[in-house]
Design an enzyme around this catalytic site. Structure first.
Site, PDB file in Angstrom:
ATOM      1  N   TRP A  81      12.301 -26.834  -6.120  1.00 41.38           N
ATOM      2  CA  TRP A  81      11.626 -26.243  -7.285  1.00 41.38           C
ATOM      3  C   TRP A  81      11.602 -27.213  -8.456  1.00 41.38           C
ATOM      4  O   TRP A  81      10.590 -27.331  -9.149  1.00 41.38           O
ATOM      5  CB  TRP A  81      12.272 -24.912  -7.666  1.00 41.38           C
ATOM      6  CG  TRP A  81      12.080 -23.882  -6.596  1.00 41.38           C
ATOM      7  CD1 TRP A  81      13.061 -23.262  -5.877  1.00 41.38           C
ATOM      8  CD2 TRP A  81      10.839 -23.369  -6.090  1.00 41.38           C
ATOM      9  NE1 TRP A  81      12.506 -22.401  -4.963  1.00 41.38           N
ATOM     10  CE2 TRP A  81      11.155 -22.440  -5.068  1.00 41.38           C
ATOM     11  CE3 TRP A  81       9.496 -23.596  -6.391  1.00 41.38           C
ATOM     12  CZ2 TRP A  81      10.172 -21.740  -4.348  1.00 41.38           C
ATOM     13  CZ3 TRP A  81       8.521 -22.905  -5.680  1.00 41.38           C
ATOM     14  CH2 TRP A  81       8.857 -21.995  -4.686  1.00 41.38           C
ATOM     15  N   ASP A  88      14.593 -23.301 -15.598  1.00 47.94           N
ATOM     16  CA  ASP A  88      14.023 -22.397 -14.608  1.00 47.94           C
ATOM     17  C   ASP A  88      15.192 -21.582 -14.061  1.00 47.94           C
ATOM     18  O   ASP A  88      16.046 -22.098 -13.355  1.00 47.94           O
ATOM     19  CB  ASP A  88      13.353 -23.217 -13.495  1.00 47.94           C
ATOM     20  CG  ASP A  88      12.836 -22.340 -12.356  1.00 47.94           C
ATOM     21  OD1 ASP A  88      12.999 -21.110 -12.410  1.00 47.94           O
ATOM     22  OD2 ASP A  88      12.258 -22.917 -11.400  1.00 47.94           O
ATOM     23  N   LYS A 145      13.369 -12.131  -7.878  1.00 49.98           N
ATOM     24  CA  LYS A 145      14.687 -12.346  -7.282  1.00 49.98           C
ATOM     25  C   LYS A 145      15.765 -11.473  -7.938  1.00 49.98           C
ATOM     26  O   LYS A 145      16.468 -10.768  -7.243  1.00 49.98           O
ATOM     27  CB  LYS A 145      15.057 -13.823  -7.339  1.00 49.98           C
ATOM     28  CG  LYS A 145      14.292 -14.598  -6.252  1.00 49.98           C
ATOM     29  CD  LYS A 145      13.878 -15.970  -6.642  1.00 49.98           C
ATOM     30  CE  LYS A 145      12.910 -16.538  -5.598  1.00 49.98           C
ATOM     31  NZ  LYS A 145      12.155 -17.672  -6.106  1.00 49.98           N
TER      32      LYS A 145
END
Ligand SMILES: *Cc1c(COP(=O)(O)O)cnc(C)c1O
Length: 355
Positions: A100, A167, A191
């Site tokens: 990511w 993030d 999530k």
């Protein structure tokens, strides 16, 4: 009884699913579905306001920090962050700890210079490089707090003098942090705080309005702040599910209460993992993620059999990410301790049978 270890989208508290399904048919006794009401109605404004104030309360945000719910998933933020905060000819510092983070770096390069100040690529992202130097003139430092795919996590906030951007898609609201230290936090909700279709953002408003490029209105954080996340039609249902999830977090004792349970789950899992010679963790112990445990088997021939056992025992989502292989078990906020107890028992039994 199923046990949901999916990496994302992932488990939601059962009561949230119940309330959300009721709202699909009859929202707040309006006789209408949450899917068929206007977003500029007092009932929905109530939902959005409650979600925003719950985030402020749970994260103990100061008055400089604004909360936004935006479309697009975390991947949109890989682009929107540098568009709003990075200047052509200037530098942003990025930490590359996994898939990511690498994607965020690729997008940031479209908007200015990127200096990768730390990377764990040399060891397949199985650890966190915690020593690094950020150029003094860097506009910000970006990192991924929890590496969902690789199973590593920052257990403290990196020290830096430049504005910090994170993030937090896979560990937001899973533990206590000084959230006010960040200039910007973003997280796809699917999530830890809801379902796919919405991003939760926390932005220090003083960090905005400094770049010279012209920003499309829909990409400009300031227009979203000015319009209270209602610049255009927001993802109404996704925000509703986030609001219910935030209420649930508060009921569980807030971030501190959730963190206690998350610690309990991680300790139970990793102590079992370390006690069974059949299984092996893939990442440095000190950097292990409390959200996503990545592990393999010493004997790969047994992996398929273990997955079959998991299936039979209703343990879902244990198969590893396609880029890493092996296994991954995700222990997000909504996963009960009892599910981890079942998983470790299945691992122990498997170890006794084949170890
Ligand atoms: C899942 C995830 C993403 C991607 O989120 P999308 O909503 O699919 O764009 C980004 N960063 C991290 C850390 C993630 O876990």
């Amino acid at each position: 009884m199923v046990h949901n270890f999916n990496a994302g989208p992932s488990i939601l508290p059962y009561e949230v699913l119940q309330q959300a399904s009721e709202a699909l048919l009859n929202f707040n006794n309006t006789g209408l579905s949450i899917l068929e009401i206007g977003h500029r109605t007092p009932v929905f404004e109530g939902v959005l306001n409650e979600a925003v104030s719950l985030v402020k309360e749970l994260m103990q945000l100061d008055s400089e920090h604004e909360v936004l719910f935006l479309h697009g998933g975390a991947s949109t933020q890989f682009m929107q962050v540098p568009m709003n905060l990075l200047e052509e000819g200037k530098t942003a510092a990025y930490i590359d700890n996994g898939i990511w983070g690498s994607k965020a770096i690729k997008e940031a390069r479209l908007f200015g210079n990127v200096e990768v100040v730390a990377s764990s690529k040399d060891k397949n992202h199985t650890y966190i490089q915690k020593e690094f130097t950020v150029p003094a003139d860097a506009l910000y430092l970006h990192y991924t707090t929890n590496n969902t795919v690789e199973g590593t996590q920052w257990h403290s906030i990196p020290e830096t003098n430049v504005p910090l951007i994170a993030d937090m898609s896979s560990d937001i609201l899973s533990r206590q942090l000084d959230f006010n230290r960040f200039s910007l936090i973003y997280a796809g909700a699917q999530k830890n705080v809801g379902i796919a279709g919405v991003n939760l953002l926390v932005v220090n408003k003083n960090a905005l309005g400094k770049v010279s490029r012209k920003l499309p209105t829909i990409m400009d954080y300031r227009s979203h702040i000015d319009n209270g996340s209602m610049l255009n039609t927001p993802p109404v249902f996704a925000i509703y599910v986030s609001m219910l999830t935030l209420r649930w977090i508060k009921k569980m004792g807030g971030v501190t209460g959730i963190e206690k349970l998350n610690n309990e789950k991680a300790e139970l899992f990793y102590s079992t993992l370390d006690s069974l010679p059949l299984f092996k963790g893939l990442v440095a112990k000190e950097d292990r993620s409390k959200m996503n445990a990545v592990f393999i088997m010493e004997n790969p021939d047994l992996e398929k059999q273990f997955l079959d056992v998991c299936k039979r025992e209703n343990l879902y989502g244990i198969k590893g990410h396609r880029s890493v292989g092996g296994f991954r078990a995700s222990f997000y906020n909504a996963l009960p301790v009892s599910s981890v107890q079942v998983l470790v028992q299945v691992m122990k039994d498997f170890g006794t049978q084949f170890g």
